[in-house]
Design an enzyme around this catalytic site. Structure first.
Site, PDB file in Angstrom:
ATOM      1  N   HIS A   1     -12.947  42.279  29.498  1.00 60.66           N
ATOM      2  CA  HIS A   1     -13.134  42.423  30.938  1.00 60.66           C
ATOM      3  C   HIS A   1     -14.607  42.691  31.224  1.00 60.66           C
ATOM      4  O   HIS A   1     -15.337  43.214  30.386  1.00 60.66           O
ATOM      5  CB  HIS A   1     -12.304  43.587  31.478  1.00 60.66           C
ATOM      6  CG  HIS A   1     -10.824  43.425  31.288  1.00 60.66           C
ATOM      7  ND1 HIS A   1     -10.094  42.466  31.940  1.00 60.66           N
ATOM      8  CD2 HIS A   1      -9.943  44.097  30.512  1.00 60.66           C
ATOM      9  CE1 HIS A   1      -8.823  42.550  31.594  1.00 60.66           C
ATOM     10  NE2 HIS A   1      -8.699  43.535  30.713  1.00 60.66           N
TER      11      HIS A   1
ATOM     12  N   ARG B   1     -14.076  45.489  21.900  1.00 59.81           N
ATOM     13  CA  ARG B   1     -12.783  44.893  22.215  1.00 59.81           C
ATOM     14  C   ARG B   1     -13.001  43.428  22.553  1.00 59.81           C
ATOM     15  O   ARG B   1     -13.775  43.091  23.447  1.00 59.81           O
ATOM     16  CB  ARG B   1     -12.097  45.599  23.381  1.00 59.81           C
ATOM     17  CG  ARG B   1     -10.737  44.972  23.703  1.00 59.81           C
ATOM     18  CD  ARG B   1      -9.909  45.814  24.636  1.00 59.81           C
ATOM     19  NE  ARG B   1     -10.452  45.887  25.983  1.00 59.81           N
ATOM     20  CZ  ARG B   1      -9.819  46.461  27.007  1.00 59.81           C
ATOM     21  NH1 ARG B   1      -8.640  47.038  26.810  1.00 59.81           N
ATOM     22  NH2 ARG B   1     -10.371  46.502  28.204  1.00 59.81           N
TER      23      ARG B   1
ATOM     24  N   GLU C   1      -0.016  47.229  24.623  1.00 56.53           N
ATOM     25  CA  GLU C   1      -0.100  47.426  26.070  1.00 56.53           C
ATOM     26  C   GLU C   1       0.997  46.687  26.825  1.00 56.53           C
ATOM     27  O   GLU C   1       0.847  46.393  28.018  1.00 56.53           O
ATOM     28  CB  GLU C   1      -1.481  46.997  26.575  1.00 56.53           C
ATOM     29  CG  GLU C   1      -1.926  45.622  26.130  1.00 56.53           C
ATOM     30  CD  GLU C   1      -3.360  45.322  26.524  1.00 56.53           C
ATOM     31  OE1 GLU C   1      -3.884  45.992  27.440  1.00 56.53           O
ATOM     32  OE2 GLU C   1      -3.964  44.411  25.930  1.00 56.53           O
TER      33      GLU C   1
ATOM     34  N   ASP D   1      -1.726  48.300  31.734  1.00 58.89           N
ATOM     35  CA  ASP D   1      -0.958  47.082  31.502  1.00 58.89           C
ATOM     36  C   ASP D   1       0.444  47.401  31.001  1.00 58.89           C
ATOM     37  O   ASP D   1       1.410  46.689  31.314  1.00 58.89           O
ATOM     38  CB  ASP D   1      -1.678  46.179  30.496  1.00 58.89           C
ATOM     39  CG  ASP D   1      -2.827  45.420  31.125  1.00 58.89           C
ATOM     40  OD1 ASP D   1      -2.674  44.976  32.277  1.00 58.89           O
ATOM     41  OD2 ASP D   1      -3.875  45.274  30.485  1.00 58.89           O
TER      42      ASP D   1
END
Length: 257
Positions: free
Chosen positions: A42, A67, A143, A169
């Site tokens: 993200h 990540r 998640e 999530d």
């Protein structure tokens, strides 16, 4: 995060970084954070910037994580060669995905990482590959409700070092609002379940949290070993808001002079 990297009697605290700024990790560590999770899933942070930030960090920082957006081994290799000490793979829901993560992160025979050292003395020791496998963590992010249901098959994957829970999530997958820091309900129950499985297999457990008091409760209760506390832009927005709010009504008051 490996169990021997937990820092003895200290729970590591990291933050998520989404912008390509070299200075933020330095300021975060100075404030008391232990490390960073560079977020290529993200935000605005791309591979080139992330590799540059990793090279700017001390080689012995055990909490320089990244990540990734997928299990593609090519960017994973670049990040590791630049100095990442942990790779977090999002939305892991199966044993095969966990195995793909380990394969990308670990040198043979544990995995299939290519040998291409590009930083001096990144993994000191008699065997560079063995030292590298000891230094680097494969972290599966659970998640979704499917991931929780398959926790046992994921966590029991040989070479997997840690699980990282994405609570927002996970909440959405249960039909709940997409937020973290759940005190009760299916997300909280999932945390407890994943904790039981990770403890049984000697795998560490972390979670993202936006509230220090909530994260402190999880750590105190022994439900997690480490936390990702806050996102750079969210923390910055909070600081902006607190600062401007400090002006109070003076901002709109007319001058009396």
């Amino acid at each position: 995060m490996k169990r021997d990297a937990l820092g003895g009697d200290r729970h590591p605290v990291l933050y998520h970084q989404t912008v390509p700024a070299f200075s933020i990790p330095e300021w975060a560590v100075a404030a008391g954070y232990d490390g960073v999770i560079l977020d290529l899933q993200h935000g605005e942070l791309g591979l080139e910037a992330a590799c540059g930030i990793l090279r700017s960090l001390p080689r012995d920082n055990a909490y320089a994580y990244a990540r990734v957006g997928s299990l593609d081994p090519a960017p994973v290799l670049r990040l590791l060669d630049s100095g990442a000490r942990g790779i977090v793979a999002p939305t892991v829901e199966s044993r095969s995905q966990a195995e793909a993560l380990v394969s990308a992160v670990k040198y043979p025979p544990a995995g299939n990482r290519s040998l291409g050292p590009s930083r001096p003395a990144l993994y000191p020791g008699d065997s560079y590959t063995e030292a590298g496998n000891r230094a680097v963590s494969a972290v599966a992010q659970i998640e979704t409700s499917t991931g929780v249901d398959r926790t046992e098959e994921i966590v029991s994957t040989p070479g997997l070092d840690s699980v990282y829970i994405g609570p927002a999530d996970l909440a959405v997958s249960y039909g709940l609002p997409g937020r973290g820091d759940w005190e009760e309900g299916p997300v909280r129950e999932a945390i407890s379940h994943v904790r039981e499985v990770t403890r049984a297999h000697g795998v560490t457990l972390g979670i993202y949290s936006g509230r220090p008091e909530y994260a402190a409760g999880l750590l105190t209760d022994g439900l997690v070993d480490y936390v990702g506390l806050g996102i750079d832009l969210v923390l910055l927005n909070r600081a902006f808001g607190d600062t401007i709010a400090g002006l109070g009504p003076a901002r709109s008051a007319r001058s009396t002079t």
